[in-house]
Design a protein around this motif. Structure first.
Motif, short mmCIF file in Angstrom:
data_model
loop_
_atom_site.label_atom_id
_atom_site.label_comp_id
_atom_site.label_asym_id
_atom_site.label_seq_id
_atom_site.Cartn_x
_atom_site.Cartn_y
_atom_site.Cartn_z
N HIS A 84 0.85 -1.20 0.00
CA HIS A 84 0.00 0.00 0.00
C HIS A 84 0.88 1.25 0.00
O HIS A 84 0.68 2.18 -0.79
CB HIS A 84 -0.92 -0.04 1.23
N HIS A 144 -5.44 5.06 -5.31
CA HIS A 144 -6.56 5.88 -4.84
C HIS A 144 -6.88 6.95 -5.88
O HIS A 144 -6.08 7.17 -6.79
CB HIS A 144 -6.23 6.58 -3.51
N TYR A 156 -15.18 10.86 -1.89
CA TYR A 156 -14.95 12.26 -2.25
C TYR A 156 -16.23 12.95 -2.71
O TYR A 156 -16.20 14.11 -3.10
CB TYR A 156 -13.88 12.36 -3.35
N ARG A 198 -16.18 14.42 3.02
CA ARG A 198 -15.54 13.11 3.16
C ARG A 198 -16.64 12.14 3.60
O ARG A 198 -17.29 12.37 4.61
CB ARG A 198 -14.41 13.14 4.20
N HIS A 219 -15.91 5.34 2.55
CA HIS A 219 -14.58 4.79 2.86
C HIS A 219 -13.64 5.85 3.46
O HIS A 219 -12.98 5.59 4.48
CB HIS A 219 -13.99 4.17 1.58
N ASN A 220 -13.55 7.02 2.84
CA ASN A 220 -12.64 8.04 3.38
C ASN A 220 -13.03 8.44 4.80
O ASN A 220 -12.17 8.62 5.67
CB ASN A 220 -12.65 9.30 2.50
N HIS A 233 -11.92 5.93 7.33
CA HIS A 233 -10.48 6.07 7.63
C HIS A 233 -10.24 7.25 8.57
O HIS A 233 -9.52 7.12 9.57
CB HIS A 233 -9.70 6.35 6.34
N LEU A 234 -10.82 8.41 8.21
CA LEU A 234 -10.52 9.63 8.97
C LEU A 234 -11.10 9.56 10.37
O LEU A 234 -10.53 10.12 11.31
CB LEU A 234 -11.04 10.86 8.22
N GLY A 247 -4.56 4.65 11.08
CA GLY A 247 -5.53 4.18 10.08
C GLY A 247 -6.10 5.29 9.21
O GLY A 247 -6.80 5.00 8.24
N GLY A 248 -5.81 6.55 9.54
CA GLY A 248 -6.33 7.66 8.76
C GLY A 248 -5.24 8.37 7.97
O GLY A 248 -5.46 9.44 7.41
N THR A 249 -4.05 7.77 7.92
CA THR A 249 -2.90 8.39 7.24
C THR A 249 -2.54 7.49 6.06
O THR A 249 -2.16 6.32 6.27
CB THR A 249 -1.71 8.49 8.22
N THR A 250 -2.66 8.02 4.83
CA THR A 250 -2.64 7.14 3.65
C THR A 250 -1.42 6.23 3.60
O THR A 250 -1.56 5.03 3.33
CB THR A 250 -2.71 8.00 2.37
N SER A 305 -1.84 3.58 6.70
CA SER A 305 -3.12 3.07 7.20
C SER A 305 -3.21 1.55 7.38
O SER A 305 -3.81 1.10 8.36
CB SER A 305 -4.28 3.59 6.35
O1 LIG Z 1 -8.25 12.47 3.63
C1 LIG Z 1 -8.81 11.50 3.15
O2 LIG Z 1 -9.85 11.58 2.51
C2 LIG Z 1 -8.21 10.17 3.30
C3 LIG Z 1 -7.40 9.68 4.27
C4 LIG Z 1 -7.10 8.37 3.95
C5 LIG Z 1 -6.31 7.38 4.50
C6 LIG Z 1 -6.21 6.17 3.84
O3 LIG Z 1 -5.47 5.19 4.26
C7 LIG Z 1 -6.83 5.95 2.68
O4 LIG Z 1 -6.67 4.77 2.09
C8 LIG Z 1 -7.61 6.93 2.12
C9 LIG Z 1 -7.72 8.13 2.78
N1 LIG Z 1 -8.40 9.22 2.43
#
Ligand SMILES: O=C(O)c1cc2cc(O)c(O)cc2[nH]1
Length: 509
Positions: A165, A188, A335, A347, A350-351, A354-355, A361-364, A367
């Protein structure tokens, strides 16, 4: 990313990765037993979108051409880098025995099943991957300082999942003192979001099946569309409760409090042009609903958001990016609002999930270090599968002009052997060897169905009116004339006992 057997200096220079099966000599891809053959890699050269302007500067372009141009292609139900494995959902010496792989809601697992799943993840975190090694340098430096010591490392099964990833989202190193380019993402913000993560999970599931020697092992899912600000899977029997001592940490009763993350030194990679390696260095951070600075990400998606996104008609829409509107992919990715309209400040789905986790888990780039990633993405994949089932006529994947890595026939970075987005764009039970045990909101009736029902109903009403009218006319004319019937007896209508009697009487007369 590549089999251990293929990263010697000689094999890497030959650009051919076709190992023999089961340690035999001179049997590349099991060709002697009909398992597969060594073939040229096919790479899609159609144009990609304008988001990436640095063609020729990144090892991931035209994947995997920078490293290899020949690979194994497996026959029938054989698969894997040397055709030594079975396709997902099959087992046996000849890979001809089907095995159900059913992904279930993690909340419905029994206590023993929950324990077994957590233990399996923990074992994957510690078990060295039996086949795969990762590059720790870009191709330019991958042969090492002496040109003969290739820069690859062993990695554990779970950390390989994390690394893949990271590698797909990392920036393009431009060198020469220029900042690395961040406007690139191979997994993504494009149509490949769903196909990439689908294969990512399949690979982990298969690696865990091998590790457990259980071909029926299935990853569960987390239905994150429950609304509210509680993380229902953040309990010590599942993904770990919140620590009583630190809001951003996992309770010490959970095994996951002892997991260490990889790929955290992103500034080093981007400034030095290095790549994340398998070094672990720090705990998972997680603080669900704890991001006070962003109130919009303090609540999980709502159940009706799933219903709404499943009704979005088109799979993806130009520019096939995070700005696409009326796109199912951009909606489930999160999005757009759940009904499909793109909104830069939104957001969702899925986003949002994560957030909401607010931490690792919220940091691309980090995560998947949090095991919630697995459950969050199996659910996203389940929604994707349901959408494919509901929209067979509009399930069209863009052929070109998607962001780099996201065209239909682009191979997904960094998977080996090469696998394209197109191969993951099909309903899972029929094509990919796994299924979901899930209930979905009722599908609304479509316009075509409404028209069909209306036409059929109208025809029935006309037929009834015609029959009744004919009978009335015939009966009354017979009654008034009291003469020989014009039609034979077989065409006469009977409405009650009396008329039957009358008709008989008439025919005698
Ligand atoms: O800010 C976003 O929308 C966001 C954070 C985040 C974290 C992540 O691991 C993803 O796979 C996607 C994603 N989007």
């Amino acid at each position: 990313q590549f089999p251990r057997e293929c990263v010697t200096p000689e094999i890497l220079r030959s650009a051919q990765c076709c190992p023999s099966v089961f340690g035999q000599v001179n049997n590349p891809c099991g060709v002697n037993t009909g398992r597969g053959q060594c073939v040229p890699v096919r790479v899609d050269l159609r144009p990609h979108g304008p988001q990436y302007p640095h063609d020729g500067r990144d090892d991931r372009e035209r994947w995997p051409f920078k490293f290899f141009n020949r690979t194994c292609q497996c026959n029938s139900n054989f698969s894997g880098y040397n055709c030594g494995r079975c396709r997902h959902g099959f087992t046996g010496l000849n890979c001809d025995q089907p095995v159900p792989v059913v992904r279930r809601n993690v909340m419905t697992l029994s206590p023993a099943e929950k324990r077994a799943f957590v233990n399996a993840l923990d074992r994957a975190k510690r078990a060295t991957h039996p086949d795969v090694v990762i590059a720790t340098r870009r191709y330019e430096e991958v042969f090492g300082p002496d040109g003969n010591s290739t820069q690859f490392q062993n990695i554990t099964v779970y950390n390989y999942f994390v690394w893949a990833h990271y590698y797909s989202v990392s920036k393009t190193f431009l060198g020469g003192g220029q900042p690395s380019f961040g406007g690139v993402d191979f997994s993504h913000e494009g149509p490949g979001f769903l196909t990439w993560h689908r294969y990512h999970l399949l690979q982990l599931e298969r690696d865990m099946q091998d590790m457990l020697q259980d071909p029926g092992f299935a990853l569960p899912y987390w239905d994150f569309a429950i609304g509210g600000n509680q993380c229902d899977i953040c309990t010590d029997d599942l993904m770990g409760a919140r620590s009583s001592f630190d809001d951003g940490a996992i309770s010490s009763n959970s095994i996951f409090s002892r997991w260490q993350v990889i790929c955290e030194s992103v500034d080093d990679y981007d400034t030095l042009g290095t790549i994340c390696n398998s070094t672990e260095n720090g705990p998972i951070r997680r603080n669900p609903a704890g991001n006070v600075a962003r109130p919009m990400v303090q609540k999980l998606p709502e159940p009706q958001d799933i219903k709404a996104c499943l009704e979005v008609q088109d799979f993806d829409t130009p520019p096939f990016y995070s700005t696409s509107s009326e796109s199912f992919r951009n909606t489930i990715e999160g999005y757009s609002v759940p009904e499909g309209i793109y909104d830069p400040i939104v957001r969702s789905l899925h986003n949002l999930a994560h957030l909401f986790l607010n931490g690792t888990g919220g940091t691309t780039h980090l995560s998947p270090n949090d095991p919630i990633f697995v459950l969050l993405h199996t659910f996203t994949d389940a929604v994707f599968d349901e959408w494919l089932r509901r929209h067979p006529e509009s399930a069209v994947y863009p052929l070109e002009n998607a962001p780099i890595g996201h065209n239909r026939h682009h191979n997904m970075v960094p998977f080996w052997p090469p696998v394209s987005n197109a191969e993951m764009f099909a309903t899972a039970p029929e094509n990919l060897g796994y299924s979901y045990e899930a209930e979905w909101p009722a599908r609304p009736i479509t316009l075509t169905e409404i028209i069909t029902i209306a036409v059929v109903a109208a025809l029935i009403v006309v037929a009834i009116i015609f029959t009744v009218t004919t009978c009335i006319v015939r009966t009354s004319s017979n009654k008034t004339e009291g003469r020989q019937p014009l039609l034979g007896e077989q065409y006469q209508c009977y409405d009650d006992q009396d008329s039957r009697h009358n008709d008989k009487t008439q025919s005698v007369v």
